[in-house]
Design a protein around this motif. Sequence first.
Motif, PDB file in Angstrom:
ATOM      1  N   MET A   6      53.740  39.859  41.177  1.00 14.93           N
ATOM      2  CA  MET A   6      52.564  39.961  42.022  1.00 14.93           C
ATOM      3  C   MET A   6      51.260  39.519  41.371  1.00 14.93           C
ATOM      4  O   MET A   6      51.377  39.369  40.240  1.00 14.93           O
ATOM      5  CB  MET A   6      52.364  41.639  42.225  1.00 14.93           C
ATOM      6  N   ARG A   7      50.176  39.312  42.388  1.00 18.11           N
ATOM      7  CA  ARG A   7      48.917  38.860  41.825  1.00 18.11           C
ATOM      8  C   ARG A   7      47.697  39.781  42.227  1.00 18.11           C
ATOM      9  O   ARG A   7      47.576  40.170  43.257  1.00 18.11           O
ATOM     10  CB  ARG A   7      48.683  37.543  42.280  1.00 18.11           C
ATOM     11  N   ILE A   8      47.082  40.127  41.186  1.00 15.26           N
ATOM     12  CA  ILE A   8      45.793  41.023  41.268  1.00 15.26           C
ATOM     13  C   ILE A   8      44.588  40.145  41.040  1.00 15.26           C
ATOM     14  O   ILE A   8      44.545  39.540  39.913  1.00 15.26           O
ATOM     15  CB  ILE A   8      45.918  42.343  40.497  1.00 15.26           C
ATOM     16  N   CYS A   9      43.753  40.140  42.004  1.00  9.84           N
ATOM     17  CA  CYS A   9      42.526  39.279  41.813  1.00  9.84           C
ATOM     18  C   CYS A   9      41.501  40.244  41.276  1.00  9.84           C
ATOM     19  O   CYS A   9      41.124  41.245  41.999  1.00  9.84           O
ATOM     20  CB  CYS A   9      42.066  38.715  43.121  1.00  9.84           C
ATOM     21  N   VAL A  10      40.804  40.201  40.291  1.00  6.34           N
ATOM     22  CA  VAL A  10      39.824  41.088  39.480  1.00  6.34           C
ATOM     23  C   VAL A  10      38.432  40.197  39.621  1.00  6.34           C
ATOM     24  O   VAL A  10      38.403  39.062  39.014  1.00  6.34           O
ATOM     25  CB  VAL A  10      39.990  41.518  38.149  1.00  6.34           C
ATOM     26  N   ILE A  11      37.443  40.696  40.375  1.00  8.76           N
ATOM     27  CA  ILE A  11      36.127  39.931  40.485  1.00  8.76           C
ATOM     28  C   ILE A  11      35.037  40.647  39.766  1.00  8.76           C
ATOM     29  O   ILE A  11      34.924  41.874  40.124  1.00  8.76           O
ATOM     30  CB  ILE A  11      35.844  39.837  42.038  1.00  8.76           C
ATOM     31  N   ASN A  12      34.261  39.930  39.029  1.00  9.72           N
ATOM     32  CA  ASN A  12      33.238  40.113  38.370  1.00  9.72           C
ATOM     33  C   ASN A  12      32.091  39.815  39.469  1.00  9.72           C
ATOM     34  O   ASN A  12      31.866  38.765  39.389  1.00  9.72           O
ATOM     35  CB  ASN A  12      33.075  39.741  36.826  1.00  9.72           C
ATOM     36  N   PRO A  13      31.437  40.692  39.987  1.00  8.71           N
ATOM     37  CA  PRO A  13      30.393  40.335  41.024  1.00  8.71           C
ATOM     38  C   PRO A  13      29.255  39.793  40.425  1.00  8.71           C
ATOM     39  O   PRO A  13      28.263  39.330  41.260  1.00  8.71           O
ATOM     40  CB  PRO A  13      30.221  41.571  41.952  1.00  8.71           C
ATOM     41  N   ALA A  63      30.773  35.997  30.025  1.00  6.63           N
ATOM     42  CA  ALA A  63      31.431  36.520  29.010  1.00  6.63           C
ATOM     43  C   ALA A  63      31.599  38.008  29.485  1.00  6.63           C
ATOM     44  O   ALA A  63      32.789  38.565  28.925  1.00  6.63           O
ATOM     45  CB  ALA A  63      30.108  36.995  27.964  1.00  6.63           C
ATOM     46  N   MET A  64      31.250  38.539  30.375  1.00  2.98           N
ATOM     47  CA  MET A  64      31.391  39.978  31.080  1.00  2.98           C
ATOM     48  C   MET A  64      32.882  39.925  31.612  1.00  2.98           C
ATOM     49  O   MET A  64      33.817  40.819  31.568  1.00  2.98           O
ATOM     50  CB  MET A  64      30.598  40.546  31.678  1.00  2.98           C
ATOM     51  N   THR A  65      33.011  38.844  32.235  1.00  3.35           N
ATOM     52  CA  THR A  65      34.354  38.951  32.996  1.00  3.35           C
ATOM     53  C   THR A  65      35.416  38.741  32.103  1.00  3.35           C
ATOM     54  O   THR A  65      36.574  39.066  32.220  1.00  3.35           O
ATOM     55  CB  THR A  65      34.437  37.244  33.797  1.00  3.35           C
ATOM     56  N   GLU A  66      35.195  38.068  30.774  1.00  2.00           N
ATOM     57  CA  GLU A  66      36.183  37.970  29.754  1.00  2.00           C
ATOM     58  C   GLU A  66      36.600  39.550  29.125  1.00  2.00           C
ATOM     59  O   GLU A  66      37.845  39.819  29.092  1.00  2.00           O
ATOM     60  CB  GLU A  66      35.792  37.082  28.440  1.00  2.00           C
ATOM     61  N   VAL A  67      35.458  40.369  28.996  1.00  2.00           N
ATOM     62  CA  VAL A  67      35.682  41.840  28.681  1.00  2.00           C
ATOM     63  C   VAL A  67      36.664  42.303  29.684  1.00  2.00           C
ATOM     64  O   VAL A  67      37.679  43.210  29.499  1.00  2.00           O
ATOM     65  CB  VAL A  67      34.182  42.576  28.563  1.00  2.00           C
ATOM     66  N   ILE A  68      36.377  42.177  31.054  1.00  5.39           N
ATOM     67  CA  ILE A  68      36.908  42.775  32.252  1.00  5.39           C
ATOM     68  C   ILE A  68      38.386  42.136  32.139  1.00  5.39           C
ATOM     69  O   ILE A  68      39.505  43.005  32.319  1.00  5.39           O
ATOM     70  CB  ILE A  68      36.306  42.351  33.499  1.00  5.39           C
ATOM     71  N   ALA A  69      38.768  40.937  31.739  1.00  4.54           N
ATOM     72  CA  ALA A  69      40.022  40.633  31.987  1.00  4.54           C
ATOM     73  C   ALA A  69      40.948  41.046  30.993  1.00  4.54           C
ATOM     74  O   ALA A  69      42.052  41.333  31.319  1.00  4.54           O
ATOM     75  CB  ALA A  69      39.904  38.805  31.838  1.00  4.54           C
ATOM     76  N   VAL A  70      40.173  41.300  29.905  1.00  4.12           N
ATOM     77  CA  VAL A  70      41.149  41.863  28.696  1.00  4.12           C
ATOM     78  C   VAL A  70      41.585  43.275  28.919  1.00  4.12           C
ATOM     79  O   VAL A  70      42.722  43.663  28.986  1.00  4.12           O
ATOM     80  CB  VAL A  70      40.141  42.013  27.313  1.00  4.12           C
ATOM     81  N   ALA A  71      40.568  44.067  29.563  1.00  7.61           N
ATOM     82  CA  ALA A  71      40.842  45.646  29.991  1.00  7.61           C
ATOM     83  C   ALA A  71      41.830  45.556  31.135  1.00  7.61           C
ATOM     84  O   ALA A  71      42.848  46.075  31.154  1.00  7.61           O
ATOM     85  CB  ALA A  71      39.657  46.236  30.531  1.00  7.61           C
ATOM     86  N   ALA A  72      41.708  44.340  32.081  1.00 13.62           N
ATOM     87  CA  ALA A  72      42.824  44.321  33.097  1.00 13.62           C
ATOM     88  C   ALA A  72      43.875  43.995  32.846  1.00 13.62           C
ATOM     89  O   ALA A  72      45.172  44.607  33.042  1.00 13.62           O
ATOM     90  CB  ALA A  72      42.280  43.345  34.216  1.00 13.62           C
ATOM     91  N   ALA A 107      41.383  36.621  37.051  1.00 15.08           N
ATOM     92  CA  ALA A 107      39.980  37.216  36.710  1.00 15.08           C
ATOM     93  C   ALA A 107      38.997  35.799  37.277  1.00 15.08           C
ATOM     94  O   ALA A 107      39.038  34.958  36.800  1.00 15.08           O
ATOM     95  CB  ALA A 107      39.789  37.560  35.232  1.00 15.08           C
ATOM     96  N   VAL A 108      38.215  36.618  37.759  1.00 14.77           N
ATOM     97  CA  VAL A 108      37.158  35.405  38.611  1.00 14.77           C
ATOM     98  C   VAL A 108      35.736  36.067  38.206  1.00 14.77           C
ATOM     99  O   VAL A 108      35.457  37.179  38.495  1.00 14.77           O
ATOM    100  CB  VAL A 108      37.350  35.647  40.234  1.00 14.77           C
ATOM    101  N   THR A 109      34.768  34.865  38.255  1.00 15.21           N
ATOM    102  CA  THR A 109      33.291  35.182  38.057  1.00 15.21           C
ATOM    103  C   THR A 109      32.727  34.996  39.321  1.00 15.21           C
ATOM    104  O   THR A 109      33.213  33.731  40.197  1.00 15.21           O
ATOM    105  CB  THR A 109      32.714  34.828  36.975  1.00 15.21           C
ATOM    106  N   SER A 110      31.776  35.661  39.856  1.00  8.47           N
ATOM    107  CA  SER A 110      31.189  35.191  41.099  1.00  8.47           C
ATOM    108  C   SER A 110      30.485  33.817  41.069  1.00  8.47           C
ATOM    109  O   SER A 110      30.076  33.941  40.021  1.00  8.47           O
ATOM    110  CB  SER A 110      30.146  36.517  41.683  1.00  8.47           C
TER     111      SER A 110
END
Length: 242
Positions: A1-8, A13-22, A34-37
Amino acid sequence: MRICVINPNTATAMTEVIAVAARSVARPDAEIVAVTSPMGPASIESHYDEALAVPGLLRAIDDHPDHDGYLIACFGDPGLDAAREIAVAPVLGIAEAAMHVAAPLGRGFSIVTTLDRTIGRAGDLVEHYGFARQCRGIHACDIPVLELETNPATADILEKACREALHADGSDAIVLGCAGMADLAHRISDAIGAPVIDGVAAGVGMLSSMAAMGLRTGTASGEFASPPTKIYSGPLEGFGRT
Ligand SMILES: O=C(O)C[C@H]1NC(=O)NC1=O
């Protein structure tokens, strides 16, 4: 499965923090994208920021079709309903996910967000999602979103705010009110001796379970059907459904 996690917001740098948590909670069979707007505010701390963040996050969904779930990794859950109209898989916001995970952990939870001015929006979401009885208070740590990563005192300030919120409200759990706080959830939980919920991890967990259950959306009719075909002009040229 693929989950797309979007930092709006556009802070990579914040997207990286989000990606690690995800990825820290992802199932072995789940790929976290993990995607940056691609456009919009560097951070989201006002209604104005939130409005200008929506086109970019919708474009990110359009640019990542055929995923099994989408997570809007911003505590204001910007553009959530619009995202549900264009995605054909479940879409969650991190505020929504965090509240759903926090509620069963006791009689009540508190939210600790960034700036004071975002407390009203968090309260609107508490009402909207039906958690008014369980949410016992909403507090600000007064650290601007982009300073979460640069201020050396962030962890201590946030830990103090979470401890004070827990005791002032008589809560059993804390919800972190910003995706940029995701990397501090475990440390603060250990320090204050209570569950601390990061909405990124909560959202990935919920979406992974929904995908494993085979739950899809993309209904052909109803409120979240695909938007009616029309022209979008100016900087929004290229948006819309043909
Ligand atoms: O509303 C806030 O303060 C937090 C929110 N802003 C942002 O850029 N990412 C967030 O999670």
